[in-house]
Design a protein around this motif. Structure first.
Motif, PDB file in Angstrom:
ATOM      1  N   ARG A  70       0.591  -1.272   0.258  1.00 55.54           N
ATOM      2  CA  ARG A  70       0.270   0.192  -0.093  1.00 55.54           C
ATOM      3  C   ARG A  70       0.917   0.789  -0.200  1.00 55.54           C
ATOM      4  O   ARG A  70       1.481   1.514   0.891  1.00 55.54           O
ATOM      5  CB  ARG A  70      -0.856  -0.142   1.392  1.00 55.54           C
ATOM      6  CG  ARG A  70      -2.153   1.204   0.971  1.00 55.54           C
ATOM      7  CD  ARG A  70      -3.263   0.462   2.516  1.00 55.54           C
ATOM      8  NE  ARG A  70      -2.480   0.272   3.476  1.00 55.54           N
ATOM      9  CZ  ARG A  70      -2.873  -0.430   4.754  1.00 55.54           C
ATOM     10  NH1 ARG A  70      -4.004  -0.552   4.766  1.00 55.54           N
ATOM     11  NH2 ARG A  70      -2.380   0.632   5.544  1.00 55.54           N
ATOM     12  N   VAL A  71       0.860   1.653  -1.458  1.00 55.64           N
ATOM     13  CA  VAL A  71       1.853   2.683  -1.341  1.00 55.64           C
ATOM     14  C   VAL A  71       2.153   4.023  -0.563  1.00 55.64           C
ATOM     15  O   VAL A  71       3.033   4.255   0.063  1.00 55.64           O
ATOM     16  CB  VAL A  71       1.683   3.681  -2.625  1.00 55.64           C
ATOM     17  CG1 VAL A  71       2.952   4.493  -2.981  1.00 55.64           C
ATOM     18  CG2 VAL A  71       2.135   2.599  -3.649  1.00 55.64           C
ATOM     19  N   LYS A  99       2.418 -16.676   3.816  1.00 61.52           N
ATOM     20  CA  LYS A  99       2.414 -14.979   4.074  1.00 61.52           C
ATOM     21  C   LYS A  99       3.595 -14.086   5.174  1.00 61.52           C
ATOM     22  O   LYS A  99       3.294 -14.565   6.195  1.00 61.52           O
ATOM     23  CB  LYS A  99       0.641 -14.556   4.435  1.00 61.52           C
ATOM     24  CG  LYS A  99       0.280 -13.778   4.483  1.00 61.52           C
ATOM     25  CD  LYS A  99      -1.302 -13.277   4.989  1.00 61.52           C
ATOM     26  CE  LYS A  99      -1.320 -13.258   6.325  1.00 61.52           C
ATOM     27  NZ  LYS A  99      -2.492 -12.607   6.261  1.00 61.52           N
ATOM     28  N   SER A 100       3.322 -13.477   5.144  1.00 57.09           N
ATOM     29  CA  SER A 100       3.903 -12.225   5.898  1.00 57.09           C
ATOM     30  C   SER A 100       4.134 -10.738   6.125  1.00 57.09           C
ATOM     31  O   SER A 100       3.892 -10.472   4.107  1.00 57.09           O
ATOM     32  CB  SER A 100       5.825 -12.699   5.897  1.00 57.09           C
ATOM     33  OG  SER A 100       6.538 -11.597   6.348  1.00 57.09           O
ATOM     34  N   CYS A 101       2.985  -9.830   6.769  1.00 56.45           N
ATOM     35  CA  CYS A 101       2.274  -8.973   6.497  1.00 56.45           C
ATOM     36  C   CYS A 101       3.246  -7.904   7.212  1.00 56.45           C
ATOM     37  O   CYS A 101       3.273  -8.448   8.649  1.00 56.45           O
ATOM     38  CB  CYS A 101       1.373  -9.018   6.765  1.00 56.45           C
ATOM     39  SG  CYS A 101       0.042  -9.986   5.030  1.00 56.45           S
ATOM     40  N   SER A 102       3.022  -6.651   7.255  1.00 57.96           N
ATOM     41  CA  SER A 102       3.579  -5.238   8.304  1.00 57.96           C
ATOM     42  C   SER A 102       2.511  -5.294   9.110  1.00 57.96           C
ATOM     43  O   SER A 102       1.218  -6.082   8.783  1.00 57.96           O
ATOM     44  CB  SER A 102       4.060  -4.815   7.496  1.00 57.96           C
ATOM     45  OG  SER A 102       1.911  -3.624   6.652  1.00 57.96           O
ATOM     46  N   ALA A 103       2.647  -5.317  10.186  1.00 53.09           N
ATOM     47  CA  ALA A 103       1.087  -4.987  11.424  1.00 53.09           C
ATOM     48  C   ALA A 103       0.927  -3.669  11.013  1.00 53.09           C
ATOM     49  O   ALA A 103       0.639  -3.210  10.412  1.00 53.09           O
ATOM     50  CB  ALA A 103       1.667  -4.383  12.876  1.00 53.09           C
ATOM     51  N   SER A 136      -5.927   3.935  -1.044  1.00 57.35           N
ATOM     52  CA  SER A 136      -4.156   4.351  -1.955  1.00 57.35           C
ATOM     53  C   SER A 136      -4.070   3.213  -3.942  1.00 57.35           C
ATOM     54  O   SER A 136      -4.607   2.864  -3.972  1.00 57.35           O
ATOM     55  CB  SER A 136      -3.589   3.178  -1.168  1.00 57.35           C
ATOM     56  OG  SER A 136      -1.346   3.885  -1.106  1.00 57.35           O
ATOM     57  N   GLU A 137      -2.580   3.829  -3.779  1.00 61.70           N
ATOM     58  CA  GLU A 137      -2.136   3.007  -5.079  1.00 61.70           C
ATOM     59  C   GLU A 137      -1.559   1.563  -4.055  1.00 61.70           C
ATOM     60  O   GLU A 137      -0.791   1.693  -3.200  1.00 61.70           O
ATOM     61  CB  GLU A 137      -0.931   3.794  -5.452  1.00 61.70           C
ATOM     62  CG  GLU A 137      -0.273   3.046  -6.576  1.00 61.70           C
ATOM     63  CD  GLU A 137       0.453   3.141  -6.998  1.00 61.70           C
ATOM     64  OE1 GLU A 137       1.319   3.268  -8.686  1.00 61.70           O
ATOM     65  OE2 GLU A 137       0.956   5.232  -7.120  1.00 61.70           O
ATOM     66  N   TRP A 138      -2.149   0.693  -4.913  1.00 62.96           N
ATOM     67  CA  TRP A 138      -1.368  -0.480  -4.681  1.00 62.96           C
ATOM     68  C   TRP A 138      -0.278  -1.112  -5.613  1.00 62.96           C
ATOM     69  O   TRP A 138      -0.877  -1.442  -6.549  1.00 62.96           O
ATOM     70  CB  TRP A 138      -2.267  -1.837  -3.570  1.00 62.96           C
ATOM     71  CG  TRP A 138      -2.983  -1.539  -2.846  1.00 62.96           C
ATOM     72  CD1 TRP A 138      -4.367  -0.247  -2.852  1.00 62.96           C
ATOM     73  CD2 TRP A 138      -3.303  -1.169  -1.724  1.00 62.96           C
ATOM     74  NE1 TRP A 138      -4.887  -0.538  -1.818  1.00 62.96           N
ATOM     75  CE2 TRP A 138      -4.134  -0.969  -0.449  1.00 62.96           C
ATOM     76  CE3 TRP A 138      -2.077  -2.722  -1.379  1.00 62.96           C
ATOM     77  CZ2 TRP A 138      -3.772  -2.286   0.376  1.00 62.96           C
ATOM     78  CZ3 TRP A 138      -2.515  -3.688  -0.568  1.00 62.96           C
ATOM     79  CH2 TRP A 138      -3.395  -2.893   1.184  1.00 62.96           C
ATOM     80  N   LYS A 139       1.572  -1.280  -4.932  1.00 66.42           N
ATOM     81  CA  LYS A 139       1.990  -1.705  -6.054  1.00 66.42           C
ATOM     82  C   LYS A 139       2.511  -3.111  -5.407  1.00 66.42           C
ATOM     83  O   LYS A 139       2.604  -3.736  -4.290  1.00 66.42           O
ATOM     84  CB  LYS A 139       3.329  -1.012  -5.547  1.00 66.42           C
ATOM     85  CG  LYS A 139       4.711  -1.445  -6.638  1.00 66.42           C
ATOM     86  CD  LYS A 139       5.261  -0.951  -6.299  1.00 66.42           C
ATOM     87  CE  LYS A 139       6.544  -1.236  -7.417  1.00 66.42           C
ATOM     88  NZ  LYS A 139       8.236  -0.026  -7.462  1.00 66.42           N
ATOM     89  N   THR A 162       4.277  -4.001 -11.281  1.00 65.98           N
ATOM     90  CA  THR A 162       2.631  -3.058 -11.519  1.00 65.98           C
ATOM     91  C   THR A 162       1.827  -2.042 -10.391  1.00 65.98           C
ATOM     92  O   THR A 162       2.309  -2.681  -9.236  1.00 65.98           O
ATOM     93  CB  THR A 162       1.430  -4.028 -12.479  1.00 65.98           C
ATOM     94  OG1 THR A 162       0.647  -2.762 -13.490  1.00 65.98           O
ATOM     95  CG2 THR A 162       0.585  -4.609 -11.746  1.00 65.98           C
ATOM     96  N   SER A 163       0.830  -2.121 -10.911  1.00 62.61           N
ATOM     97  CA  SER A 163       0.301  -1.012  -9.798  1.00 62.61           C
ATOM     98  C   SER A 163      -1.225  -1.206  -9.866  1.00 62.61           C
ATOM     99  O   SER A 163      -1.409  -1.017 -10.647  1.00 62.61           O
ATOM    100  CB  SER A 163       0.482   0.349  -8.980  1.00 62.61           C
ATOM    101  OG  SER A 163       0.603   1.259  -9.764  1.00 62.61           O
TER     102      SER A 163
END
Length: 169
Positions: A70-71, A99-103, A136-139, A162-163
């Motif tokens: 999420r830019v 899967k590994s994601c930010s908090a 948001s733009e999602w890249k 891409t986004s």
């Protein structure tokens, strides 16, 4: 004469450069990109890409790593195509997605795509309930598998990106 041939061979080999192809040069690229649009708060959103090798015999049409970011704030989820088993290096084993994601987004998103034991060309991010934070733009950055079978622990370094733009009302 023998020395001359050796020198010629060494010169020929040293003149060959093995350069990493640029994104436009790859047979491996995006076939589809989905998910851009306007969503109401609380709706599910499905962002996805499908990769292809366009029939290139010297490339793999599976992804090894896929990262959705999420830019606006850098929140991300990284998915890895992994394998358990003795013969993973040749494409035989139990394949699964890690899967590994930010908090902050780790509990609100999950992977969606194909059964990893059948095919691995779609990398999708399901946002279970979009919030204004998701506007948001999602890249997405996708790295190709190293070899056919994709059982190695790393990719081959070919990354395409891409986004999509997500608007939440």
């Amino acid at each position: 004469m023998r020395s001359f041939i050796v020198v010629c061979l060494i010169s020929a080999v040293s003149c060959l450069s093995i350069e990493k192809p640029q994104e436009g040069d790859l047979g491996w690229n995006f076939e589809t990109v989905n998910g851009a649009g306007t969503y109401r708060q609380g709706e599910q959103a499905y962002l996805s890409v499908k990769v292809t090798d366009n029939g290139a015999v010297d490339e793999n049409d599976d992804w090894k790593f896929c990262t959705w970011t999420r830019v606006r704030d850098g929140a991300y989820c990284r998915f890895s195509y992994d394998c358990d088993g003795t013969f993973c290096d040749i494409g035989v084993g139990n394949f699964y997605i890690t899967k590994s994601c930010s908090a902050g987004i780790d509990t609100r998103v999950k992977f969606f795509g194909e059964d990893p034991n059948v095919s691995n060309q779609v990398c999708g991010l399901e946002i279970l309930s979009v919030s204004r934070d998701d506007s948001s733009e999602w890249k997405v950055q996708v790295e190709e598998c190293r070899v056919t079978g994709c059982g190695t622990s790393d990719g081959n370094g070919y990354v395409i990106s891409t986004s999509v733009n997500v608007v939440v009302n």
